[in-house]
Design a protein around this motif. Structure first.
Motif, PDB file in Angstrom:
ATOM      1  N   ILE A 181      35.094  -1.254  23.058  1.00 16.13           N
ATOM      2  CA  ILE A 181      34.793  -2.084  24.230  1.00 16.13           C
ATOM      3  C   ILE A 181      33.436  -2.737  24.014  1.00 16.13           C
ATOM      4  CG2 ILE A 181      34.413  -2.076  26.725  1.00 16.13           C
ATOM      5  CD1 ILE A 181      35.979   0.650  26.709  1.00 16.13           C
ATOM      6  N   GLN A 182      33.392  -4.040  24.158  1.00 18.13           N
ATOM      7  CA  GLN A 182      32.105  -4.713  24.003  1.00 18.13           C
ATOM      8  C   GLN A 182      31.375  -4.696  25.345  1.00 18.13           C
ATOM      9  OE1 GLN A 182      32.353  -8.585  22.235  1.00 18.13           O
ATOM     10  NE2 GLN A 182      30.171  -9.019  22.549  1.00 18.13           N
ATOM     11  N   THR A 183      30.147  -4.189  25.335  1.00 16.89           N
ATOM     12  CA  THR A 183      29.385  -4.078  26.576  1.00 16.89           C
ATOM     13  C   THR A 183      28.246  -5.088  26.585  1.00 16.89           C
ATOM     14  OG1 THR A 183      29.915  -1.738  26.688  1.00 16.89           O
ATOM     15  CG2 THR A 183      28.093  -2.507  28.061  1.00 16.89           C
ATOM     16  N   ILE A 184      28.166  -5.845  27.676  1.00 15.42           N
ATOM     17  CA  ILE A 184      27.183  -6.921  27.764  1.00 15.42           C
ATOM     18  C   ILE A 184      26.403  -6.771  29.068  1.00 15.42           C
ATOM     19  CG2 ILE A 184      26.886  -9.446  27.869  1.00 15.42           C
ATOM     20  CD1 ILE A 184      30.047  -9.247  26.837  1.00 15.42           C
ATOM     21  N   ALA A 185      25.092  -6.931  28.998  1.00 17.31           N
ATOM     22  CA  ALA A 185      24.295  -6.932  30.226  1.00 17.31           C
ATOM     23  C   ALA A 185      23.982  -8.371  30.606  1.00 17.31           C
ATOM     24  CB  ALA A 185      23.001  -6.157  30.011  1.00 17.31           C
ATOM     25  N   ALA A 186      24.035  -8.684  31.908  1.00 13.45           N
ATOM     26  CA  ALA A 186      23.745 -10.052  32.339  1.00 13.45           C
ATOM     27  C   ALA A 186      23.056 -10.050  33.698  1.00 13.45           C
ATOM     28  CB  ALA A 186      25.049 -10.858  32.429  1.00 13.45           C
ATOM     29  N   LYS A 224      41.367  -6.479  23.063  1.00 13.16           N
ATOM     30  CA  LYS A 224      39.935  -6.239  23.052  1.00 13.16           C
ATOM     31  C   LYS A 224      39.428  -6.244  24.496  1.00 13.16           C
ATOM     32  CE  LYS A 224      35.641  -8.126  21.339  1.00 13.16           C
ATOM     33  NZ  LYS A 224      34.671  -7.381  21.044  1.00 13.16           N
ATOM     34  N   SER A 225      38.546  -5.313  24.801  1.00 12.52           N
ATOM     35  CA  SER A 225      38.085  -5.195  26.178  1.00 12.52           C
ATOM     36  C   SER A 225      36.580  -5.382  26.300  1.00 12.52           C
ATOM     37  CB  SER A 225      38.462  -3.830  26.739  1.00 12.52           C
ATOM     38  OG  SER A 225      39.854  -3.708  26.778  1.00 12.52           O
ATOM     39  N   TYR A 226      36.162  -5.669  27.536  1.00  9.50           N
ATOM     40  CA  TYR A 226      34.752  -5.969  27.787  1.00  9.50           C
ATOM     41  C   TYR A 226      34.256  -5.223  29.015  1.00  9.50           C
ATOM     42  CZ  TYR A 226      36.057  -9.846  24.783  1.00  9.50           C
ATOM     43  OH  TYR A 226      36.530 -10.589  23.742  1.00  9.50           O
ATOM     44  N   CYS A 227      32.980  -4.842  28.955  1.00  8.33           N
ATOM     45  CA  CYS A 227      32.330  -4.292  30.132  1.00  8.33           C
ATOM     46  C   CYS A 227      31.081  -5.131  30.379  1.00  8.33           C
ATOM     47  CB  CYS A 227      31.961  -2.830  29.885  1.00  8.33           C
ATOM     48  SG  CYS A 227      31.025  -2.094  31.232  1.00  8.33           S
ATOM     49  N   ILE A 228      30.985  -5.711  31.569  1.00  6.53           N
ATOM     50  CA  ILE A 228      29.846  -6.578  31.864  1.00  6.53           C
ATOM     51  C   ILE A 228      28.988  -5.919  32.940  1.00  6.53           C
ATOM     52  CG2 ILE A 228      29.121  -8.867  32.625  1.00  6.53           C
ATOM     53  CD1 ILE A 228      31.861  -9.885  31.645  1.00  6.53           C
ATOM     54  N   LEU A 229      27.744  -5.644  32.589  1.00  5.57           N
ATOM     55  CA  LEU A 229      26.835  -4.974  33.513  1.00  5.57           C
ATOM     56  C   LEU A 229      25.955  -6.022  34.167  1.00  5.57           C
ATOM     57  CD1 LEU A 229      25.794  -2.077  31.086  1.00  5.57           C
ATOM     58  CD2 LEU A 229      27.598  -2.047  32.836  1.00  5.57           C
ATOM     59  N   ARG A 243      16.370   0.050  32.775  1.00  4.79           N
ATOM     60  CA  ARG A 243      16.505  -0.767  31.569  1.00  4.79           C
ATOM     61  C   ARG A 243      17.028   0.087  30.414  1.00  4.79           C
ATOM     62  NH1 ARG A 243      14.978  -5.576  30.475  1.00  4.79           N
ATOM     63  NH2 ARG A 243      13.735  -5.692  32.367  1.00  4.79           N
ATOM     64  N   HIS A 244      16.470   1.287  30.302  1.00  9.53           N
ATOM     65  CA  HIS A 244      16.863   2.204  29.241  1.00  9.53           C
ATOM     66  C   HIS A 244      18.359   2.533  29.351  1.00  9.53           C
ATOM     67  CE1 HIS A 244      16.300   5.131  26.153  1.00  9.53           C
ATOM     68  NE2 HIS A 244      16.570   6.165  26.922  1.00  9.53           N
ATOM     69  N   ARG A 245      18.797   2.802  30.567  1.00 14.66           N
ATOM     70  CA  ARG A 245      20.217   3.122  30.779  1.00 14.66           C
ATOM     71  C   ARG A 245      21.115   1.972  30.346  1.00 14.66           C
ATOM     72  NH1 ARG A 245      18.804   5.543  35.705  1.00 14.66           N
ATOM     73  NH2 ARG A 245      19.392   3.743  36.930  1.00 14.66           N
ATOM     74  N   ILE A 246      20.753   0.756  30.779  1.00 17.52           N
ATOM     75  CA  ILE A 246      21.579  -0.409  30.465  1.00 17.52           C
ATOM     76  C   ILE A 246      21.612  -0.634  28.954  1.00 17.52           C
ATOM     77  CG2 ILE A 246      21.837  -2.897  30.842  1.00 17.52           C
ATOM     78  CD1 ILE A 246      22.295  -1.342  33.401  1.00 17.52           C
ATOM     79  N   CYS A 286      24.894  -0.536  26.311  1.00 17.98           N
ATOM     80  CA  CYS A 286      25.266  -1.603  25.387  1.00 17.98           C
ATOM     81  C   CYS A 286      25.303  -1.091  23.951  1.00 17.98           C
ATOM     82  CB  CYS A 286      24.290  -2.778  25.499  1.00 17.98           C
ATOM     83  SG  CYS A 286      24.335  -3.573  27.109  1.00 17.98           S
ATOM     84  N   ALA A 287      24.528  -0.037  23.671  1.00 22.29           N
ATOM     85  CA  ALA A 287      24.386   0.422  22.291  1.00 22.29           C
ATOM     86  C   ALA A 287      25.463   1.417  21.869  1.00 22.29           C
ATOM     87  CB  ALA A 287      23.001   1.047  22.087  1.00 22.29           C
ATOM     88  N   THR A 288      25.983   2.227  22.803  1.00 24.63           N
ATOM     89  CA  THR A 288      26.936   3.251  22.362  1.00 24.63           C
ATOM     90  C   THR A 288      28.088   3.442  23.331  1.00 24.63           C
ATOM     91  OG1 THR A 288      27.228   5.553  21.705  1.00 24.63           O
ATOM     92  CG2 THR A 288      25.590   5.132  23.396  1.00 24.63           C
ATOM     93  N   GLU A 289      29.228   3.867  22.759  1.00 27.54           N
ATOM     94  CA  GLU A 289      30.393   4.175  23.572  1.00 27.54           C
ATOM     95  C   GLU A 289      30.640   5.666  23.603  1.00 27.54           C
ATOM     96  OE1 GLU A 289      34.374   2.426  23.637  1.00 27.54           O
ATOM     97  OE2 GLU A 289      33.507   0.922  22.300  1.00 27.54           O
ATOM     98  N   ASN A 290      29.752   6.418  22.922  1.00 26.74           N
ATOM     99  CA  ASN A 290      29.952   7.847  22.785  1.00 26.74           C
ATOM    100  C   ASN A 290      29.507   8.597  24.045  1.00 26.74           C
ATOM    101  OD1 ASN A 290      29.402  10.609  22.227  1.00 26.74           O
ATOM    102  ND2 ASN A 290      29.509  10.155  20.041  1.00 26.74           N
ATOM    103  N   GLY A 291      30.469   9.175  24.737  1.00 26.53           N
ATOM    104  CA  GLY A 291      30.197   9.829  26.013  1.00 26.53           C
ATOM    105  C   GLY A 291      29.231  10.998  25.906  1.00 26.53           C
ATOM    106  N   PHE A 292      29.327  11.743  24.809  1.00 27.03           N
ATOM    107  CA  PHE A 292      28.441  12.888  24.656  1.00 27.03           C
ATOM    108  C   PHE A 292      26.999  12.450  24.483  1.00 27.03           C
ATOM    109  CE2 PHE A 292      32.265  15.220  24.233  1.00 27.03           C
ATOM    110  CZ  PHE A 292      31.945  16.506  24.609  1.00 27.03           C
ATOM    111  N   GLU A 293      26.825  11.416  23.669  1.00 30.11           N
ATOM    112  CA  GLU A 293      25.483  10.880  23.454  1.00 30.11           C
ATOM    113  C   GLU A 293      24.881  10.436  24.792  1.00 30.11           C
ATOM    114  OE1 GLU A 293      24.447   7.386  20.657  1.00 30.11           O
ATOM    115  OE2 GLU A 293      25.802   8.714  19.546  1.00 30.11           O
ATOM    116  N   LEU A 294      25.692   9.736  25.570  1.00 26.12           N
ATOM    117  CA  LEU A 294      25.217   9.232  26.852  1.00 26.12           C
ATOM    118  C   LEU A 294      24.896  10.381  27.812  1.00 26.12           C
ATOM    119  CD1 LEU A 294      27.696   6.265  27.258  1.00 26.12           C
ATOM    120  CD2 LEU A 294      25.236   6.080  26.959  1.00 26.12           C
ATOM    121  N   ALA A 295      25.749  11.395  27.801  1.00 26.64           N
ATOM    122  CA  ALA A 295      25.532  12.519  28.717  1.00 26.64           C
ATOM    123  C   ALA A 295      24.238  13.243  28.390  1.00 26.64           C
ATOM    124  CB  ALA A 295      26.703  13.487  28.643  1.00 26.64           C
ATOM    125  N   GLU A 296      23.984  13.389  27.095  1.00 29.48           N
ATOM    126  CA  GLU A 296      22.760  14.081  26.703  1.00 29.48           C
ATOM    127  C   GLU A 296      21.523  13.283  27.118  1.00 29.48           C
ATOM    128  OE1 GLU A 296      22.829  15.957  22.511  1.00 29.48           O
ATOM    129  OE2 GLU A 296      24.302  16.877  23.848  1.00 29.48           O
TER     130      GLU A 296
END
Ligand code: ADP
Ligand code: MG
Length: 717
Positions: free
Chosen positions: A472-477, A606-611, A622-625, A629-639
């Motif tokens: 999933i491509q993640t984009i901040a706008a 192909k899918s997209y997530c727009i923040l 800012r760090h969260r956003i 955008c940088a990772t899709e790995n749920g464990f990484e994000l949870a940590e």
């Protein structure tokens, strides 16, 4: 229980009385002296240091100065008041000029003027304690505390402490006269009254082995530290103790359960399982197969299963739930699947019914909006056993729901259910034995933490997504990109895809949130007019029928866009949806953003997530956003989420419902102590599994306290 000073009603503590007692109860949940003692300072002020006035700066926290009173001026609403004929009820402000060897400082009082005026004598020297600030370009101090310098020990505060604890406080407490200083005094009184009644909780041999200070030392020094070293020792002991008993209680429950032979034995997989398995339109992933084997082994073992199934959004937990439920029915038992919302329950029911088509097992759906006749039917079917698998919401907890022989309870997204509710469910089966329990969650938590949080649950992890998923491509706008974003959505819709647009719903400002949602919906409908576009909307203030109507329209592809609040759509599965737009994304926690994003990327496109975010973001947002955008790995994000916010907020804006309420230790920051405490608890139990040795008697008593009793998910009474 024998009466001791800890149980004394807080109003009888010297310095409290009925009015303050009410405040303490309301603001801090303190009703006894023992409760008060358990409130620890969250930081400390060094009282041994006295700063020259010239060194005071407005960016300092609380400081002490030692200075002589030079002049006192009183002001009313019309300016200066002559001190000779003062009436204090007309005084609005008092200004006190003080001096030490390095310079002058103005002290300002707006409240408590009469009392302070009577206390301060021009020419005398005092210790002033307060926060320096700048007003009109001059340094001053508003509402400092004052003590005469003569006879003032200069350093020692209460109980020979050089540091003063700062306690949690509220506006109401301060207005009610319970200032920081008063709180310290109350704590001193409380310790004088009740400290001797606090019993040691750890046996001598453990304290020696771990180098821990005795409880009296720890409690005294957490409130009134003798020095920094004593404070550190006190903190360590109290944190260790808290985590140790937590672990001891969990590991002990686990041991008892492992010896317990009252689990329902389910030796077969049964025909329905095989029929379902063989007619699946896809191959199970390796992880799904492994987890099903783990569950099968549990269910045939004769022990009660108590398992947490963790799998990222879209990892295929529903399939695992269905096959597990079929093991239960294959052995002549019933299974229930509990969902947190009506929408989710309906969706589960639809999917599950599809899988069960050829199996001959009868599924049913019971929710708050089930009609009376339907309900009666279902109750009968559950009682006579003709319904094999029931999917439902909280409606399953109602008293008139009785099972013939409930053999497996599956709980989806467990954090929304309370422990009492679970216990109630277990009691509903008339077959006598406790059902196996499978708790499913998409919140990816590190394994050791999961074991701590979810008690003595065994943990299974689906760590593999079904094949063919596209990243999933993640984009901040920001807002200025909205026209471009809408153009992009139109392109996607022209390709036949569907779009989610999610708005935050945060309970403190519910009204405003719904306003935002409404405005957002109008904006979307204006930009995507009907025809050709169709927009559905789902939110918590709709009736269940309305929700269902809108959800169905989107799921069936009749609507191109679904505008929703975050609460409603958890878990919905619409493979054709390829874009997730999250409005005010900065208001969501990482885990929640990740879960929302998991709603897309389920099909082959192909899918997209727009923040969508505001222009000005805090560092953390800012760090969260950026992480999203940088990772899709749920464990990484949870940590990361845990590091940033602490484990209590893993579920983002939702209340977390963590089953643990720690007083001093932090699961995020005290990982080392946690590990040590866990090992220590394990080695105690290795030698003495049920804590029956005399030297462990105090441990056995402590483990039974309420605080450590809240998380036995398998509990049946
Ligand atoms: P979760 O509940 O874990 O978020 P679901 O059980 O809703 O995930 O599954 C997500 C989607 O993946 C569903 O459409 C489901 O049919 C599909 N799915 C599940 N397992 C597999 C598999 N092994 N291969 C392909 N698709 C799968
Ligand atoms: Mg799911």
């Amino acid at each position: 229980m024998e009466k001791n000073a800890l149980q004394t009603d807080i109003q009888f503590l010297p310095g409290v009385g009925p009015k303050r007692a009410q405040l303490l109860k309301k603001e801090l949940n303190v009703s006894t002296v023992g409760d008060l003692i358990k409130i620890y300072p969250f930081r400390y002020i060094d009282r041994s240091r006295i700063i020259p006035i010239s060194a005071a700066a407005s960016d300092m926290a609380y400081i002490q100065i030692k200075a002589r009173v030079k002049e006192i001026h009183l002001f009313g609403s019309n300016g200066s008041i002559d001190i000779q004929d003062v009436k204090f009820n007309t005084v609005k402000r008092m200004s006190v000029l003080v001096q030490d060897d390095s310079g002058y400082l103005e002290l300002v009082f707006f409240k408590g003027i009469k009392w302070m005026y009577s206390k301060l004598k021009p020419g005398d020297e005092y210790i002033f304690f307060g926060k320096p600030a700048i007003f009109n370009g001059h340094m001053n101090m508003v509402h400092p505390e004052a003590d005469p310098a003569t006879g003032h020990p200069g350093q020692a505060g209460n109980m020979n402490s050089t540091m003063t604890g700062v306690y949690p406080s509220t506006e109401k407490l301060r207005n009610g006269g319970i200032t920081g200083k008063v709180m310290n005094k109350l704590m001193e009184n409380a310790l004088n009254m009740a400290l001797p009644d606090i019993k040691e909780t750890l046996p001598q041999y453990l304290m020696i082995e771990k180098g821990l200070v005795p409880i009296h030392f720890a409690i005294r020094n957490i409130h009134f530290p003798k020095d920094l070293q004593a404070l550190e020792k006190a903190k360590y002991r109290l944190k260790f103790e808290e985590l140790f008993f937590l672990q001891l209680s969990l590991l002990k429950q686990r041991y008892i359960r492992s010896r317990n032979e009252n689990g329902i034995r389910m030796p077969k997989v049964g025909e329905a399982f095989n029929i379902c398995y063989n007619s699946l339109p896809f191959e199970l992933t390796g992880a799904q197969k492994r987890v099903i084997t783990e569950i099968r082994d549990d269910m045939k073992s004769g022990h009660q299963m108590n398992r947490l199934l963790q799998g990222d959004v879209g990892s295929g937990k529903t399939m695992v739930a269905v096959l597990s439920a079929l093991i239960a029915t294959g052995n002549g038992y019933q299974a229930c699947i509990m969902a947190p919302t009506e929408v989710l329950a309906q969706q589960h029911f639809k999917n599950i019914s599809r899988y069960l088509q050829k199996t001959g097992v009868r599924p049913a759906l019971l929710t708050g909006s089930s009609k009376t006749a339907e309900r009666r039917d279902i109750h009968a079917g559950l009682e006579d056993g003709s319904i094999g698998i029931i999917v439902g919401t909280h409606a399953l907890f109602e008293d008139n729901v009785i099972f013939k022989n409930l053999g497996l309870a599956i709980i989806d997204e467990q954090h929304r259910f309370g422990v009492e509710q679970r216990a109630k469910l277990w009691r509903k089966s008339s077959c006598g034995a406790p059902p196996h329990v499978l708790v499913m969650t998409a919140t990816p938590i590190p394994r050791t933490l999961a074991m701590t949080l979810y008690g003595d649950l065994d943990v299974s992890v689906i760590d593999e997504l079904p094949p063919g998923r596209k990243p999933i491509q993640t984009i901040a706008a920001t807002e200025s990109r909205r026209p471009a974003m809408f153009r992009f959505l139109k392109e996607q819709i022209a390709l036949g895809r569907q779009v989610f647009i999610v708005y935050p719903l945060i309970f403190e400002s519910e009204k405003m949130d719904y306003k935002n949602l409404e405005n957002g919906y109008e904006q979307v409908v204006t930009a995507f007019p009907f025809p050709p576009y169709k927009t559905a909307i789902v939110h918590g203030q709709q009736s269940n029928d309305e929700k269902k109507f809108n959800m169905d329209a989107f799921a069936a592809g009749r609507a191109n866009i679904l505008v929703a609040t975050s609460v409603i759509e958890v878990g919905v599965d619409v493979p054709n949806a390829s874009v997730m737009v999250i409005e005010s994304a900065e208001r969501f926690g990482l885990s929640q953003l990740h879960q929302l994003r998991g709603r897309v990327g389920r099909g082959s496109e192909k899918s997209y997530c727009i923040l969508m975010t505001g222009n000005k973001l805090s560092k953390e947002s800012r760090h969260r956003i950026e992480l999203m955008c940088a990772t899709e790995n749920g464990f990484e994000l949870a940590e990361e989420d845990m590091k940033m916010r602490g484990p209590g907020s893993l579920d983002g804006t939702q209340q977390s419902g963590l089953p643990i309420d720690l007083n001093i230790a932090s699961l995020a920051k005290d990982g080392l102590i946690l590990n040590d405490a866990r090992q220590c608890a394990q080695s105690v139990l290795d030698r003495d599994p049920v804590l029956s040795l005399p030297e462990n008697r105090m441990l056995a008593e402590e483990v039974l306290r309420d605080k450590y009793q809240v998380r036995d998910y398998s509990q049946i009474s």
